[in-house]
Design an enzyme around this catalytic site. Structure first.
Site, PDB file in Angstrom:
ATOM      1  N   ARG A   1      68.810  61.680  58.664  1.00 15.82           N
ATOM      2  CA  ARG A   1      69.043  61.022  57.381  1.00 15.82           C
ATOM      3  C   ARG A   1      67.769  61.158  56.562  1.00 15.82           C
ATOM      4  O   ARG A   1      66.674  60.884  57.052  1.00 15.82           O
ATOM      5  CB  ARG A   1      69.385  59.554  57.612  1.00 15.82           C
ATOM      6  CG  ARG A   1      69.652  58.705  56.351  1.00 15.82           C
ATOM      7  CD  ARG A   1      69.994  57.317  56.836  1.00 15.82           C
ATOM      8  NE  ARG A   1      70.371  56.368  55.809  1.00 15.82           N
ATOM      9  CZ  ARG A   1      69.699  55.262  55.518  1.00 15.82           C
ATOM     10  NH1 ARG A   1      68.549  54.987  56.145  1.00 15.82           N
ATOM     11  NH2 ARG A   1      70.138  54.420  54.613  1.00 15.82           N
ATOM     12  N   GLU A  57      72.165  50.389  50.569  1.00 19.35           N
ATOM     13  CA  GLU A  57      72.419  48.952  50.744  1.00 19.35           C
ATOM     14  C   GLU A  57      72.834  48.303  49.424  1.00 19.35           C
ATOM     15  O   GLU A  57      72.199  47.374  48.921  1.00 19.35           O
ATOM     16  CB  GLU A  57      71.198  48.257  51.354  1.00 19.35           C
ATOM     17  CG  GLU A  57      70.937  48.713  52.780  1.00 19.35           C
ATOM     18  CD  GLU A  57      69.878  47.905  53.489  1.00 19.35           C
ATOM     19  OE1 GLU A  57      70.000  47.685  54.694  1.00 19.35           O
ATOM     20  OE2 GLU A  57      68.904  47.486  52.819  1.00 19.35           O
ATOM     21  N   GLU A  82      71.687  52.217  59.726  1.00 18.21           N
ATOM     22  CA  GLU A  82      70.308  51.768  59.931  1.00 18.21           C
ATOM     23  C   GLU A  82      70.297  50.774  61.072  1.00 18.21           C
ATOM     24  O   GLU A  82      71.022  49.779  61.047  1.00 18.21           O
ATOM     25  CB  GLU A  82      69.724  51.076  58.684  1.00 18.21           C
ATOM     26  CG  GLU A  82      69.461  51.976  57.507  1.00 18.21           C
ATOM     27  CD  GLU A  82      68.709  51.242  56.399  1.00 18.21           C
ATOM     28  OE1 GLU A  82      68.024  50.235  56.689  1.00 18.21           O
ATOM     29  OE2 GLU A  82      68.824  51.670  55.243  1.00 18.21           O
TER      30      GLU A  82
END
Length: 374
Positions: free
Chosen positions: A72, A163, A272
């Protein structure tokens, strides 16, 4: 991962289409086994060396050798010098592809850190009205995705925002405001980013991930995705941050994943996560995790190398049990972020006891979690 301020709360890809983006051998383990390695170039610039079994190698090669199949890569629009911009991500993408790894592109749509409590508009985009900002987001995303195509390292998946639990590109795309909730404006910007992914694609369409931070919060996750889908936003993969020292016991993650799989019938990625291997601190900045009382499940996974490895093994088990086989996989967050590189220029690293290498750069047992096998 960042300094947090928590807020209150065209075509969906099938599991088969997601599996097509990973090697067939991965079917016996999580289909996606990856890590965010965005600080890698900064560490190499200061001479950090990573070793596995005593042998030094670039971090992406170590991860691939352990069975990882994704990295990522974070992109900020105009970060401080040396931090994760598009050029850095392109460099790491070339290396990842050479190591046989696929790329999840993580677009923050911010000059620097974006998280649930702050989603600042890039300085160069300031003052734009909603329609103009949407067009800017669309073009920026198109150009970023196309840049990876041009260099022969097409991305397999794209995160449209980081997020984005409370929206993106504040204040125009902020959901929770003094006068109520503004899902329509947020969805306008989110759709623009998704359209940009498709406009920049080459021969193979990247999967689109929508990422929030509520790994252990089923009510909050439902609230977000119910509203996004009600706005007609179409995407492929649900991404969740799950840090057990913030988001609760692993049972809460499992309950959330199981419910979201059944409710939305989309693949789920814990995009995450991290866990401490020590409670010591490797630099002068205080760490996120400093005491055993912050650890989940009554201390079942102590802050030791073995405890960290056990946490990741339990995470694999939880993903394997998600209904419909939709627990697609996980990304460890910055397992290579050792002391010496700060979260911002002149700062320290609050994450240095959550790595998967010790402070001398030696691999920890938790790297076994990247294996393809059971």
């Amino acid at each position: 991962m960042r300094r947090r301020t928590l807020l209150a709360a065209p075509l969906a890809a099938t599991a088969a289409s997601l599996a097509a983006r990973v090697p067939a051998a991965a079917a016996v383990g999580p289909r996606i086994r990856g890590a965010d390695i965005s600080f890698t170039l900064q560490h190499e610039a200061i001479g950090t060396t990573y070793r596995d079994g005593g042998s030094a190698a670039p971090v992406e090669r170590i991860l691939a050798g352990r069975g990882a199949n994704y990295v990522r890569l974070r992109v900020w629009t105009a970060p401080p010098a040396g931090y994760s911009d598009l050029a850095d991500a392109l460099t790491l993408a070339r290396r990842a592809h050479q190591a046989g790894l696929r790329v999840l592109l993580n677009l923050h749509y911010a000059d620097f850190w974006a998280d649930p409590g702050k989603q600042p508009v890039p300085a160069a985009w300031a003052g734009q009205d909603l329609n103009t900002l949407a067009a800017t987001v669309r073009a920026y995303t198109r150009d970023a995705v196309a840049a990876f195509e041009r260099q022969g390292t097409p991305v397999a998946m794209v995160q449209v925002g980081n997020e984005i639990t409370g929206g993106m590109l504040f204040p125009l795309g902020e959901v929770y405001r003094d006068d109520g909730e503004h899902w329509s404006e947020f969805a306008t910007l989110l759709r623009a980013g998704i359209e940009g992914v498709y406009a920049g694609q080459g021969g193979n369409r990247p999967l689109v991930m929508v990422h929030i931070d509520r790994g252990g919060d089923n009510a909050g996750s439902r609230y977000f995705f119910d509203h996004v889908l009600a706005q007609g936003v179409s995407f492929d993969v649900i991404g969740l941050s799950y840090y057990p020292f913030w988001h609760g016991d692993i049972a809460a993650l499992r309950a959330n994943l199981d419910d979201l799989s059944t409710r939305y019938r989309k693949d789920l990625v814990v995009v995450e996560t991290s866990y401490p291997w020590t409670l010591a601190n490797g630099d002068s900045l205080g760490n996120f995790v400093t005491s055993a009382g912050q650890l989940p499940d009554g201390g079942a996974y102590p802050a030791t190398p073995a405890g960290q490895a056990a946490y990741f093994e339990r995470l694999r088990e939880v993903l394997a049990a998600v209904p419909g086989g939709r627990g697609a996989g996980f990304f460890a967050w910055e397992p290579e972020w050792l002391p010496g590189v700060g979260w911002a220029p002149g700062e320290g690293n609050p994450n240095d006891n959550l790595t998967m290498f010790d402070w001398s750069g030696n691999a920890l047992p938790s790297l076994a979690a990247f294996r393809a096998g059971p």
